[in-house]
Design a protein around this motif. Structure first.
Motif, short mmCIF file in Angstrom:
data_model
loop_
_atom_site.label_atom_id
_atom_site.label_comp_id
_atom_site.label_asym_id
_atom_site.label_seq_id
_atom_site.Cartn_x
_atom_site.Cartn_y
_atom_site.Cartn_z
N UNK A 31 0.87 -1.28 -0.07
CA UNK A 31 -0.05 0.15 0.04
C UNK A 31 1.09 1.31 0.03
N UNK A 32 1.91 1.31 0.82
CA UNK A 32 2.72 2.49 0.95
C UNK A 32 3.36 2.88 -0.51
N UNK A 33 3.91 1.69 -1.16
CA UNK A 33 4.71 2.00 -2.44
C UNK A 33 3.81 2.11 -3.48
N UNK A 34 2.57 1.40 -3.46
CA UNK A 34 1.54 1.56 -4.48
C UNK A 34 1.04 3.10 -4.49
N UNK A 35 0.56 3.46 -3.42
CA UNK A 35 0.13 4.96 -3.31
C UNK A 35 1.09 5.97 -3.54
N UNK A 41 1.77 9.49 -11.63
CA UNK A 41 1.02 9.06 -12.83
C UNK A 41 -0.27 10.11 -12.84
N UNK A 42 -0.41 10.18 -14.01
CA UNK A 42 -2.02 10.67 -14.40
C UNK A 42 -2.57 9.67 -15.27
N UNK A 43 -3.85 9.77 -15.55
CA UNK A 43 -4.44 9.01 -16.55
C UNK A 43 -4.90 7.65 -16.17
N UNK A 44 -4.52 7.16 -14.98
CA UNK A 44 -5.00 5.97 -14.35
C UNK A 44 -4.78 5.95 -12.86
N UNK A 45 -5.65 5.50 -12.07
CA UNK A 45 -5.79 5.67 -10.79
C UNK A 45 -6.45 4.29 -10.20
N UNK A 46 -6.01 3.61 -9.10
CA UNK A 46 -6.83 2.49 -8.58
C UNK A 46 -6.64 2.60 -6.96
N UNK A 47 -7.56 2.79 -6.25
CA UNK A 47 -7.58 2.76 -4.83
C UNK A 47 -8.59 1.84 -4.31
N UNK A 48 -8.29 0.54 -4.16
CA UNK A 48 -9.44 -0.41 -3.90
C UNK A 48 -10.21 -0.22 -2.46
N UNK A 49 -9.19 0.59 -1.40
CA UNK A 49 -9.89 0.71 -0.24
C UNK A 49 -10.67 1.83 -0.31
N UNK A 90 7.21 1.36 -8.35
CA UNK A 90 6.36 1.63 -7.28
C UNK A 90 4.86 0.86 -7.89
N UNK A 91 4.75 0.46 -9.07
CA UNK A 91 3.55 -0.19 -9.43
C UNK A 91 3.81 -1.68 -9.55
N UNK A 92 4.79 -2.05 -10.12
CA UNK A 92 5.00 -3.64 -10.08
C UNK A 92 5.12 -4.38 -8.84
N UNK A 93 6.35 -3.74 -8.08
CA UNK A 93 6.33 -4.26 -7.00
C UNK A 93 5.47 -4.64 -6.01
N UNK A 94 4.66 -3.55 -5.61
CA UNK A 94 3.39 -3.94 -4.81
C UNK A 94 2.39 -4.88 -5.53
N UNK A 95 2.23 -4.96 -6.67
CA UNK A 95 1.32 -5.82 -7.21
C UNK A 95 1.96 -7.40 -6.88
N UNK A 96 3.22 -7.35 -7.17
CA UNK A 96 3.75 -8.72 -6.72
C UNK A 96 3.98 -9.04 -5.44
N UNK A 97 3.97 -8.06 -4.32
CA UNK A 97 4.04 -8.41 -3.09
C UNK A 97 2.58 -8.68 -2.61
N UNK A 98 1.81 -7.96 -3.10
CA UNK A 98 0.40 -8.32 -2.61
C UNK A 98 -0.13 -9.47 -2.98
N UNK A 99 -0.10 -9.96 -4.44
CA UNK A 99 -0.15 -11.19 -4.61
C UNK A 99 0.53 -12.45 -4.24
N UNK A 100 1.58 -11.92 -3.47
CA UNK A 100 2.70 -13.02 -3.21
C UNK A 100 3.18 -13.75 -4.02
#
Length: 157
Positions: A31-35, A41-49, A90-100
Motif C-alpha cells: 500500500x505504501x509503495x502503490x500509493x 502518474x496521471x490517466x490511471x488510478x486505482x484505490x481499492x480501499x 512502485x507499481x509492479x513491486x506492490x502488485x507482486x508483493x500483494x499477490x505473493x
C-alpha cells in the motif's frame, strides 16, 4: 509475576497464523509503495480501499519530473530515467508483493528503493524507512506465507 504475563501473552500471540501476519505485512508495504507510485502518474488510478478508480493510459505526471530533478536529486542517474524507473517499480513491486508472487525478489527491490530514499532523498525520515525496511526484510526472510501465489506455485511443482 512478569514471567507469567510473558508466558500467557506468548501463548496467545503464538496462536496467530504466521500467514496472516505475513499477509498484513505484504498489504502494508504494498500500500505504501502503490500509493506513492499513484502520485507520480496521471490517466490511471486505482484505490481499492477508497473504492476509487480512473481507467486510462497512465503517463508520468509533470510534477514527477520536477520532483526527481529538483527535490530528489539522485546521484549517478538522470532525473527522468530515475522518475520512470521508480514509478514503474512502485507499481509492479506492490502488485507482486500483494499477490505473493516472487515475494522475496520484490521485497528485495522494495528494500533497495528504501535504502536509496533513506541515503539520498530523505535521510531525516529514518523511522519511517526503518519500518519499511523491517517489513521488506521480514518478507525476504519468511517469504509470502500460505496465502500467496508463491505457495500455489510451490505446491504445484
Amino acid at each position: 509475576m512478569l514471567s507469567i504475563i510473558n508466558n500467557k501473552s506468548e501463548a496467545i500471540f503464538k496462536k496467530l497464523p504466521e500467514s496472516l501476519i505475513l499477509f498484513v505485512a505484504r498489504f502494508a508495504i504494498a500500500a505504501v509503495f502503490w500509493k506513492s507510485g499513484q502520485t507520480k502518474i496521471e490517466g490511471f488510478s486505482l484505490d481499492i480501499i477508497a473504492m476509487k478508480m480512473e481507467l486510462g493510459l497512465p503517463r508520468l505526471a509533470e510534477s514527477t519530473g520536477f520532483l526527481f530533478e529538483y527535490e530528489y536529486n539522485l546521484p549517478l542517474i538522470p532525473p527522468m530515467i530515475a522518475a520512470v524507473l521508480a514509478t514503474i517499480a512502485e507499481h509492479i513491486l506492490p502488485i507482486l508483493i500483494l499477490g505473493g508472487l516472487f515475494t522475496r525478489l520484490a521485497a528485495f527491490g522494495i528494500a533497495g528503493m528504501t535504502l536509496v530514499i533513506q541515503l539520498f532523498v530523505y535521510p531525516e525520515a529514518y523511522p519511517t524507512h526503518a519500518t519499511w525496511l523491517a517489513i521488506a526484510l521480514l518478507l525476504m526472510y519468511r517469504g509470502a506465507g500460505s496465502f500467496s501465489l508463491d505457495n500455489v506455485l510451490k505446491r504445484n511443482r
